[in-house]
Design an enzyme around this catalytic site. Structure first.
Site, mmCIF file in Angstrom:
data_model
loop_
_atom_site.group_PDB
_atom_site.id
_atom_site.type_symbol
_atom_site.label_atom_id
_atom_site.label_comp_id
_atom_site.label_asym_id
_atom_site.label_seq_id
_atom_site.Cartn_x
_atom_site.Cartn_y
_atom_site.Cartn_z
ATOM 1 N N GLU A 259 -8.403 -0.463 -9.819
ATOM 2 C CA GLU A 259 -7.261 -1.251 -10.281
ATOM 3 C C GLU A 259 -7.670 -2.712 -10.212
ATOM 4 O OE1 GLU A 259 -4.684 -1.606 -12.374
ATOM 5 O OE2 GLU A 259 -4.405 0.396 -11.520
ATOM 6 N N CYS A 293 -1.504 -8.755 -9.845
ATOM 7 C CA CYS A 293 -2.295 -8.145 -10.913
ATOM 8 C C CYS A 293 -1.449 -7.949 -12.157
ATOM 9 C CB CYS A 293 -2.903 -6.826 -10.455
ATOM 10 S SG CYS A 293 -1.715 -5.691 -9.731
#
Length: 505
Positions: A259, A293
């Protein structure tokens, strides 16, 4: 709140943590709020890393035999500990990562939510029954625990990312070894202590070594990635880090869940509800000081609404409350450190050189926080999507570009190597469906009339296209933490043979 709450009796009385075993001088945790030292810790030596992975391996051999619904009970007890200690753990996350208190508390709530999800999942680890082409046979798939799961987490979500992985890994029958960011080790130690409390309540079915914690720098993470006893590495961080992890795992054909960067975009169509869009833009772009993110970094606005939207954003940005993250009036806390501030200034200068018009981005003085790096979020009007927009900067910079057609906007959305999250604001059903179609957004998350920032644990989170992607949290993400077996049972009296071949038994 007094910074001293992060040390001494705060640990012992509020979270029940004993730092004696971790005290040292290898890793220094500094609060981004004002640069104050929260703790000095000893890093794990190479032989300790190997020993902890070995203990996790032994724990896995026992844990995989515990029935899955019983494993779910451990996650239920852990959720209880998190609920009980949510205020204190949320404050610690704020002290160590700099995100405002509501975000620190929200991160702990995400941990609780994924634990609740895992409890239900413990009774739903289903396999398929498959039609066999052979008479008198039954074919099915079964799912089995995988082994030791290695988790590497980043500073921006110091506890929630681990929980997404650990809750699923544990309920699936695996053990977990966690290497947190060296910038947020105290939050990880606190979480490990709370899990230990839950394990003590759970009883002897939870073997010693089931959850291990590694404290150290990138070398410690590399040792975890290289260990052949760890069949799955789930890593969250930069794309630079992700490429290194992927290459190391490829050498031993291990699985990865990566990720990484987002560089997320939003399209504001002509029919958009601008009031709703403005709220979503600001929340997604400035939350956690642009260090998520899923932060909004690229905004594509149709030329018909551009001149209406931009002045509203500038007015809001000029009035944003930048300050101490424990102050309930603060909306934007500090950047994590000086390197993040320097990266932001470099990106804004590059944008200016590429024809951008920059508003904001300057450093902000906050009382009693002179060593913290506070900035006013920046709006950057760009003539087109230039090179600087291709690279993600973990800071509150929002690039704004005009567009004419939906096809052009979707192409701009997709024209970067990152691909975590995306969104469109529109009241046109055809535009919404096109954005969600195979010819629309190529990101792992595509939203309509909601920003790209934030995700519910019920859906699989992820989809980084630059490095192959990873899916954590809900949906069927649990399958990444297990191995599949296809089983065929012959309940007939005959053994099927190739046509024309016979032999005597």
């Amino acid at each position: 709140m007094n910074m001293s709450m992060a040390t001494g009796t705060y640990w012992d009385e509020a979270l029940g943590i004993d730092l004696a075993a971790w005290r040292g001088g290898d890793i220094v945790s500094r609060s981004p709020i004002n640069g104050e030292v929260l703790g000095s810790l000893r890093a794990d030596a190479p032989h300790e890393v190997a020993a902890k992975i070995g203990q996790a391996q032994q724990a896995f051999l026992a844990w995989r035999q515990v029935p899955a619904p019983r494993r779910g009970e451990l996650l239920r007890l852990f959720a209880e500990e998190l609920r009980r200690h949510k205020p204190m753990l949320g404050q610690l996350v704020t002290l160590e990562s700099g995100k405002i208190l509501q975000e620190g508390l929200g991160e702990v709530q995400e941990m609780i939510d994924i634990c609740d999800f895992a409890v239900g999942l413990s009774r739903q680890l289903y396999g398929l029954t498959i039609a066999s082409e052979r008479p008198g046979h039954r074919m099915m798939e079964t799912w089995h625990p995988l082994g030791v799961v290695g988790v590497i987490s980043a500073f921006n979500f110091p506890v929630a990312v681990w929980s997404w992985n650990a809750a699923l890994a544990l309920v699936c029958g695996n053990s977990v070894v966690w290497k947190p960011s060296e910038k947020t080790p105290l939050s990880a130690i606190a979480v490990q202590a709370l899990l230990s409390k839950a394990m003590a309540r759970f009883g002897d079915d939870a073997p010693a070594g089931l959850s291990q914690l590694l404290i150290g720098d990138a070398a410690i993470g590399s040792a975890l990635v290289d260990d052949a006893r760890v069949p799955l590495i789930s890593a969250t961080g930069s794309t630079v880090m992700g490429r290194k992890v992927a290459a190391q795992c490829a050498q031993r054909l291990a699985r990865t869940l990566l990720e990484l960067g987002g560089n997320n975009a939003m399209i504001v169509a002509p029919s958009a509800d601008l009031d709703m869009a403005v709220r979503a833009i600001v929340f997604a772009a400035v939350g956690t000081a642009g260090q998520r993110c899923t932060s909004l970094r690229r905004l594509f606005v149709h030329e018909d609404g551009y001149d209406q939207l931009l002045p509203r954003l500038k007015k809001i940005y000029a009035g944003l409350s930048v300050g101490h993250p424990l102050d309930r009036h603060t909306l934007v806390g500090p950047l994590i450190d000086a390197a993040a501030f320097d990266a932001m200034q470099h990106a804004m200068h590059a944008a200016w050189e590429e024809g951008g018009v920059v508003s904001g981005g300057e450093r902000v003085d906050v009382a009693d926080c002179g060593n913290g790096f506070y900035v006013r979020p920046a709006l950057v009007e760009m003539p087109t999507q230039t090179a600087v927009m291709q690279q993600e900067t973990f800071a509150p910079i929002l690039y704004i570009v005009r567009y004419r057609s939906l096809e052009e906007a979707i192409a701009l959305n997709n024209a970067v190597p990152q691909g975590l999250s995306s969104s469109i604001f529109t009241r046109d059903l055809r535009e919404a469906e096109q954005f969600l179609s195979a010819t629309g957004s190529d990101c792992g998350i595509a939203n309509v009339n909601i920003g790209p920032s934030g995700a519910e644990i019920g859906g699989a989170f992820g989809g980084e296209k630059e490095t192959g992607g990873g899916r954590e949290s809900g949906s069927d993400a649990w399958k990444a933490y297990m191995r599949r077996a296809t089983n065929t049972v012959n309940y007939s009296n005959a053994l099927p043979l190739a046509q024309g071949i016979r032999f005597e038994v």
